[in-house]
Design an enzyme around this catalytic site. Sequence first.
Site, PDB file in Angstrom:
ATOM      1  N   ASP C 134       0.858  -1.183   0.000  1.00 39.53           N
ATOM      2  CA  ASP C 134       0.000   0.000   0.000  1.00 39.53           C
ATOM      3  C   ASP C 134       0.894   1.233   0.000  1.00 39.53           C
ATOM      4  OD1 ASP C 134      -1.826  -2.058   0.435  1.00 39.53           O
ATOM      5  OD2 ASP C 134      -3.015  -0.923   1.895  1.00 39.53           O
ATOM      6  N   LYS C 197      -6.678   3.244  -3.523  1.00 41.42           N
ATOM      7  CA  LYS C 197      -7.116   3.247  -2.129  1.00 41.42           C
ATOM      8  C   LYS C 197      -7.346   4.678  -1.681  1.00 41.42           C
ATOM      9  CE  LYS C 197      -5.164   1.977   2.413  1.00 41.42           C
ATOM     10  NZ  LYS C 197      -4.077   1.231   3.100  1.00 41.42           N
ATOM     11  N   LYS C 233      -9.957   0.189  -2.607  1.00 45.82           N
ATOM     12  CA  LYS C 233      -9.937  -0.028  -1.169  1.00 45.82           C
ATOM     13  C   LYS C 233     -10.332   1.256  -0.458  1.00 45.82           C
ATOM     14  CE  LYS C 233      -6.857  -1.251   2.689  1.00 45.82           C
ATOM     15  NZ  LYS C 233      -5.537  -1.820   3.070  1.00 45.82           N
TER      16      LYS C 233
END
Lengths: 285, 472, 297
Positions: C134, C197, C233
């Site tokens: 991430d 995300k 996400k």
Amino acid sequence: MSTERLTVRKTYKLYIGGAFPRSESGRSYVINDGQGGFLANASRASRKDVRDGVTAARKAFPGWSARTPYNRGQILYRVAEMLEGRRAQFVAELRDTGLGKNAATEEVDEAIDRWVWYAGWADKLAAVLGSANPVAGPFFNLSTPEPTGVVGVIAPDSPLLGLVSVIAPAIISGNTCVVVASEPAPLPAITLAEVLATSDLPGGVVNLLTGHRAELAPWLASHLDVNALDLAGASADLTVECERAAAENLKRVLRPAESDWTADPGLTRMKAFLETKTIWHPIGL
Amino acid sequence: MFEYAPAPESRDIVHIRPSYGLFIDGEFTDAKETIKTIDPATEEVLAEVGSAGPEEVDLAVRAARTAFETVWGPMPGRERAKYLYRIARIIQERSRELAVLESLDNGKPIRESRDVDLPLVAAHFFYYAGWADKLAHAGYGTKPLGVAGQVIPWNFPLLMLAWKIAPALATGNTVVLKPAETTPLTALVFADICRQADLPPGVVNIITGAGETGRLLVSHDGIDKVAFTGSTEVGRQIARSVAGTSKRLTLELGGKAANVVFDDAPLDQAVEGIVNGIFFNQGQVCCAGSRLLVQEPVAEEVLARLRTRMATLRVGDPLDKNTDIGAINSAVQLQRIRDLSEVGEQEGAERWAPPCELPEKGFWFPPTVFTGVSQAHRIAREEIFGPVLSVLTFRTPEEAIEKANNTPYGLSAGVWSEKGSRILWAAQRLRAGVVWANTFNTFDPASPFGGYQESGFGREGGRHGLEAYLEH
Amino acid sequence: MVPTFTLPQLPGVDQVGAEERAARLATRSIKTTAKAQAIDLAITMVDLTTLEGADTPGKVRALCAKAAHPGGDAPRVAAVCVYPDLVATAVRALHGTGIGVASVATAFPSGRAPLEAKLIDTRLAVEDGATEIDMVIDRGAFLSGDLQKVYDEIVAIKSECRQAHLKVILETGELVTYDNVRKASWLAMLAGADFIKTSTGKVSPAATLPVTLVMLEAVRDFRAEQGRQVGVKAAGGIRTAKDAIRYLVLVNETAGPDWLTPQWFRLGASSLLNDLLMQRQKLSTGAYSGPDYVTLD
């Protein structure tokens, strides 16, 4: 020995789309003075002249309504200046209708002042009649007055003051109009048309017809390209007939009322021919 | 797949009586004739209501006149205001009950009656309550007209009642209101709310019935003002019927709104606006965005997105909290939608609807879009008043405006663009009483609403909404 | 050589309209069987996260145990998300469970470090066994208009990820406008992101429904145009089952059912899991549960 000079008589014609045509019907009718003597022949407009007037008014509407209000105000004020220059002629014409000198002078003065009063409204209507609406959400919300379109006007018998009191409120906001002048006293209307024609007012904004109200008004009332009617000069019977006909395309109708044309006109006549447009837009990043 | 289980709103909160009388002078009185009102989603009879005849209309008008002359007219504005505030509060307190009843009687999804209709109804009463003692500042004088005869449609039964009654009462008029034949029930609960609020008898009179009752009301000599919302055809008849009288008239009629999408529009929001514009309340909205005008460079993309979006619309039980599209209000209306849709096909437009299962009983029509439509098609000119969108394309902004304005109607319009000057340019030229820019079908009591041309005249909402009820 | 990057013409996002749409979807009523289905689906989409300065191997092992044994017959979460130095601990603890190990990297959460440091950060996490990375974008570069720099950095990190999936954190709370969110979404996808995300969870606002709506529209449009599916996400601030279900509705009705799997949609959260478990118990027993009936970690 002297010979009396033969006067040149004036031919009174219609005023349509900025031009002065005779009635397509070729008809005219006799206008008498206050004592019943012959004054002039006026054109007696037909339904086709009504149609032509509406066509001219519709054609003039986009341009006239798109002018800035300041410009419309300037143009109307210029008309007032020219009316002032023709004071004597209007006084004489009103005297022909039977008014005394003082009454005629007063009416002309009042008419010019009325025109000036309306001229000043052009760039104030939106401020007075519009609104910023505080809606419960993230939206800019503004209401503004807009001209309704083509107004059919049945002018009252007050030949000048009444006439300007129904024309000015219709056009100041951007409408164009087709006016049926006072039936017994149409001559000042044509003189007014001559003033308008030589002013900066675009052709077609005001179209003036002379003739028989009862014959012409129903054509205006039923015309689907007319958006509103001012029935100021209509009789009770004619009003009912016109109002019924106007229902066909939901014209805005201003009914005749007891009118003292010298009184403060207020906003009623202008408001009658205005729409309110409300614009929403979100407020966001 | 993620299937949403049924999520029905409970009907228990609503107690529908088997029959209702007319609400005249503060009392429910039985009518000589009755009509039945049904749930359009099931065709089940909900109740029997009165159908007011000449004598009953006369009684109602007299009651309103007496109340105007003796109580409501002379009452100081600040006292009238408090009654209206009281009514607004009771509506809020009973809003769930009213929302369920509205969905039952009308067929609209509970999500809309709960989240749109009822909040707006209460807000409308709050808004006009505040005007009652401030009329001197509004610019229309302070003198009420007298008795208002009001006739409202079935698409927003209680909201239209609020739009009519709140400004009339705030300005000191009394009213006789006729709800639509197919949706009388919330108006009758409103009558009960008037009693709950101790509103003096006769100030509000509710007479139910069909078109004939409405005709009797608007042509009654004892009324000073006619306010009508409904079809342009009936509007015309009313305009004829008041000709030669001194009755004041406001009309809020049909529409065929253009929703103009420029190539620089925020497309996802535009698609939402298109959906909300035509499928809100099953498209049974006078200001529905029933003509989509989309600029050619983005036409395909907008249509693709629109179809995808339409496939997510949930059609069915109005009381299910997830329903997006409920039932059409009546068999008659359904037939009209079907007929005009068939005409659309016959005239060569291409019809599309997402696959969706419709219940067997009740009146249903799937969300439908017609492409390849031109201004010459009837579906581009006539008000369908259903969930049917006609799609037209344009090349230049001028062409968009010309097409948008090429209609005898002029109630609303939409315009979608990210360019501020283009939005204002278009908004200035669209001949419509409400222009929604980058939004659609948003309403607020503070915002005037009403049409140009054959969409009627007069404005409801905002300061402008007071004008129709004051003498000036 | 890094390809030069051009962002396609993207339609604008109207804030009010986007927020209205998200709010309307939030009124969907998900009950009974649908709710049960949604709760279990949400659990499988959770990236169970601990990203505290005070994290220790012990804390991470406890979290991993929770991920693998959420309680009862509840399904397992998708992944555990930790800082890079704790990846090895998590990998050992989750061995054989099939649960992924996600590591934040690239000088999380600020992203304010030289590219070389970010690359090393990433490489080490991958070498320690992280299956998902991430990363955060360089918001400074983005906001100053240097989109090329943002793009190049994502491309560089992507190549360091090797087999690991790359989730690109846009930190939408710092991008401020939905137009920026859409732009950044496309930029990240064009640069090779496997997921986009919303947030680090360290900036407020973190995930919101409308921001996620805009990102879901972006992945939907990206697939339609480029043929590649990218996941989304939502992370930060999602604490209740009710919140989670709203996100699922949003996915269902925006990107579509194709995204309704842990492969394509994740919820980055910590306390959310327990609320999902409590709601799950409520559905099966009919009685409301309490915090003492779910485990703390």
